[in-house]
Every structure is written in C-alpha cells, then in structure tokens.
Design a protein around this motif. Structure first.
Motif, PDB file in Angstrom:
ATOM      1  N   LEU A 118      37.028   2.344  43.381  1.00  0.00           N
ATOM      2  CA  LEU A 118      37.172   3.031  44.477  1.00  0.00           C
ATOM      3  C   LEU A 118      37.605   4.641  44.505  1.00  0.00           C
ATOM      4  O   LEU A 118      38.578   4.638  43.769  1.00  0.00           O
ATOM      5  N   VAL A 119      36.896   5.274  44.985  1.00  0.00           N
ATOM      6  CA  VAL A 119      37.104   6.829  45.072  1.00  0.00           C
ATOM      7  C   VAL A 119      38.044   7.106  46.236  1.00  0.00           C
ATOM      8  O   VAL A 119      37.365   6.869  47.433  1.00  0.00           O
ATOM      9  N   LEU A 177      38.758  10.225  48.585  1.00  0.00           N
ATOM     10  CA  LEU A 177      38.265  11.526  48.500  1.00  0.00           C
ATOM     11  C   LEU A 177      38.881  12.359  49.867  1.00  0.00           C
ATOM     12  O   LEU A 177      38.846  11.997  50.919  1.00  0.00           O
ATOM     13  N   LYS A 233      45.846  11.079  50.293  1.00  0.00           N
ATOM     14  CA  LYS A 233      45.240  10.006  49.350  1.00  0.00           C
ATOM     15  C   LYS A 233      46.147   9.872  48.088  1.00  0.00           C
ATOM     16  O   LYS A 233      45.948   8.494  47.481  1.00  0.00           O
ATOM     17  N   ALA A 292      33.348  12.505  43.059  1.00  0.00           N
ATOM     18  CA  ALA A 292      33.413  11.375  43.809  1.00  0.00           C
ATOM     19  C   ALA A 292      31.997  10.296  44.068  1.00  0.00           C
ATOM     20  O   ALA A 292      31.869   9.221  43.660  1.00  0.00           O
ATOM     21  N   LEU A 293      30.971  11.106  43.965  1.00  0.00           N
ATOM     22  CA  LEU A 293      29.553  10.785  44.245  1.00  0.00           C
ATOM     23  C   LEU A 293      29.197   9.979  42.895  1.00  0.00           C
ATOM     24  O   LEU A 293      28.440   9.024  43.068  1.00  0.00           O
ATOM     25  N   GLY A 332      32.117   6.905  41.808  1.00  0.00           N
ATOM     26  CA  GLY A 332      32.559   5.715  42.943  1.00  0.00           C
ATOM     27  C   GLY A 332      31.425   4.779  43.155  1.00  0.00           C
ATOM     28  O   GLY A 332      30.403   5.070  43.468  1.00  0.00           O
ATOM     29  N   ARG A 377      32.343   2.744  45.809  1.00  0.00           N
ATOM     30  CA  ARG A 377      32.448   3.122  47.026  1.00  0.00           C
ATOM     31  C   ARG A 377      33.453   4.399  47.169  1.00  0.00           C
ATOM     32  O   ARG A 377      34.227   4.494  46.269  1.00  0.00           O
ATOM     33  N   ILE A 378      33.381   5.151  48.291  1.00  0.00           N
ATOM     34  CA  ILE A 378      34.045   6.054  48.467  1.00  0.00           C
ATOM     35  C   ILE A 378      34.892   5.913  49.992  1.00  0.00           C
ATOM     36  O   ILE A 378      34.308   5.800  51.029  1.00  0.00           O
ATOM     37  N   VAL A 416      37.090   8.178  52.456  1.00  0.00           N
ATOM     38  CA  VAL A 416      37.215   9.749  52.785  1.00  0.00           C
ATOM     39  C   VAL A 416      38.631   9.488  53.825  1.00  0.00           C
ATOM     40  O   VAL A 416      38.820   8.883  54.758  1.00  0.00           O
ATOM     41  N   PRO A 418      28.357   5.691  48.127  1.00  0.00           N
ATOM     42  CA  PRO A 418      28.093   6.996  48.266  1.00  0.00           C
ATOM     43  C   PRO A 418      26.951   7.332  49.092  1.00  0.00           C
ATOM     44  O   PRO A 418      27.017   8.171  50.050  1.00  0.00           O
TER      45      PRO A 418
END
Length: 252
Positions: free
Chosen positions: A30-31, A33, A40, A199-200, A203, A205-206, A208, A220
C-alpha cells in the motif's frame, strides 16, 4: 495484516491525522501518497508507535499494537527511512545484523542471513560486509537500509520515502530491486511517497492523504480513471502531463 480504525493524531489544537481507517492485506504493498504535511508519515509512524495515536486502534496480524511493548513491536517490523539511519560506527554486517542480534540469533545464523540479504539487494557480501557507512554511496546505503529492515524476516515493512533523496538512475534501480525483493519475500508493506509516478508503479493500492484525511484508497487504475475530488485528479494528472511533455519533445 495491518488494520487502522479511526486513527487520529492531535497536537493540541492541530489535527495531523483525522480518523484514518484502512487495511493492508497479506503480501500487499500500500502506498500512502500526498503533499508534505498531509499526514502520511505520521500515519506510518503510528503503526510502530514511533508516534503514539491520540485515538483509534491499530492492529497487526490481529494484535492491538497498544498491547505490545514498543521496543518489541519495532523489532518485529522492518523500517526504512529516507535518511537511511545506518549506525556510523558499525560495519555493514553489524548494521544489517543488529535486529537479529537483539532477537538472540547466534553469530553463524546472523552471518548467513547478512550474506543472503546482501545478495538479495545486489551487493557483494565479500566486498561489503566490513565496510562502514561513510564508505558507501547513497544508493549502497539505501540498499543496506533495505537489507537491515528485512534481516529479521519481519511480516510487515514500513518505508518512509526511502528513495526520495537519490538520483533518478539509482532511484529507478532501487525501485526495481525493491519490487524483486518484495515478491520473493512475500512481505506486507506500506510505502510513503509524494512522487506520483513512484506510487503508480509500485503500489498494489494507493491511499491519497489530504490535510490529514484519507480521501481515496484504491488500485492505481481506479485513481487514474475515477478520482474522487479535484486534488486527487490533479495528482493523477501530473504524470500524464509529464509523459505528454516528453512525447512532444521526442516528436519535435
């Protein structure tokens, strides 16, 4: 593997993180961002109790982190800093082996694990074990930092902008190495960045974050195609504009 429920961090009248709820599945990356100050890194640090939450619950593999001694908790979680944080007076071998040593591993097991980890991050064990941090390049330090975070075979790894200070070529190489290591180890990871392309690319999933709130969480392609607000849309538009600008240059 990781679950946050209504996690909040307040500093007097300022709320750094507001009622953040999310989960990370076993083996997932998991990112988180967002812009600087979005909450974060604070969220990341609350997971291993470098920062204590004001409210809410955090569980790792079903265990409430508040029920675990903070030092014990941190030994069970890998952590990679942007600043790396290698101990300058210790060799590469001792830096990588420090958590296994604290966990009571014997010397032969630690040596074997150090060799395996150096191989995994594509550094020569014979040439690197005895070197000190001041003898390493920035990219080598980051590779050692990743090796140290994984040395004790943690189920969970937290990464706080680990490649942000590196030049583009070294950063790209480390991103590829990290993805390879992640797949081989099956680790569950949360990766903090403010770089949209990173991130794209990395990840599964991201999430935000905007002004302390988790405003969108998804794969993404979902964020690219269905941003929930203008802020997420602007973030996702940045790599598109950069790619178009590069294409226009190559066509000129």
């Amino acid at each position: 593997m990781i679950r946050l429920q209504q996690v909040t961090k307040r500093y007097d009248a300022f709320t750094a993180v507001h009622e953040c709820s999310l989960h990370v599945r076993q083996g997932e990356l998991l990112v988180l961002l967002g812009a600087s100050g979005s909450g974060k890194s604070t969220t990341l640090k609350m997971i291993n109790r470098l920062i204590e939450p004001t409210a809410g619950t955090i569980e790792i593999d079903g265990t409430d982190t508040q029920s675990v001694n903070p030092s014990t908790l941190r030994r069970e979680i890998g952590y990679v800093f942007q600043e790396v944080g290698l101990f300058p007076h210790l060799s590469v071998e001792d830096n990588i082996g420090i958590t296994p040593s604290l966990l009571g591993w014997d010397r032969a097991r630690i040596r074997a694990r150090v060799n395996d980890m150096l191989d995994m991050v594509e550094l020569d064990p014979d040439g690197m074990r005895s070197r000190r941090p001041n003898e390493l390049s920035g990219g080598q330090k980051q590779r050692v930092g990743v090796a140290r975070a994984l040395a004790a075979q943690p189920n969970v790894v937290l990464l706080d902008e680990p490649f942000g200070a590196l030049d583009p070529l070294t950063r790209d190489a480390l991103q590829q190495t990290f993805q390879k290591v992640r797949r081989e180890s099956g680790m569950t990871a949360i990766f903090v960045t403010h770089d949209m392309v990173e991130a794209l690319l990395l990840g599964d999933r991201i999430g935000v974050m905007q002004q302390g709130r988790l405003v969108q969480l998804g794969p993404p392609e979902e964020l690219l195609e269905r941003p929930v607000n203008p802020y997420v849309a602007a973030l996702m538009d940045t790599p598109r504009r950069q790619a178009k600008a590069l294409s226009d240059l190559s066509d000129a």
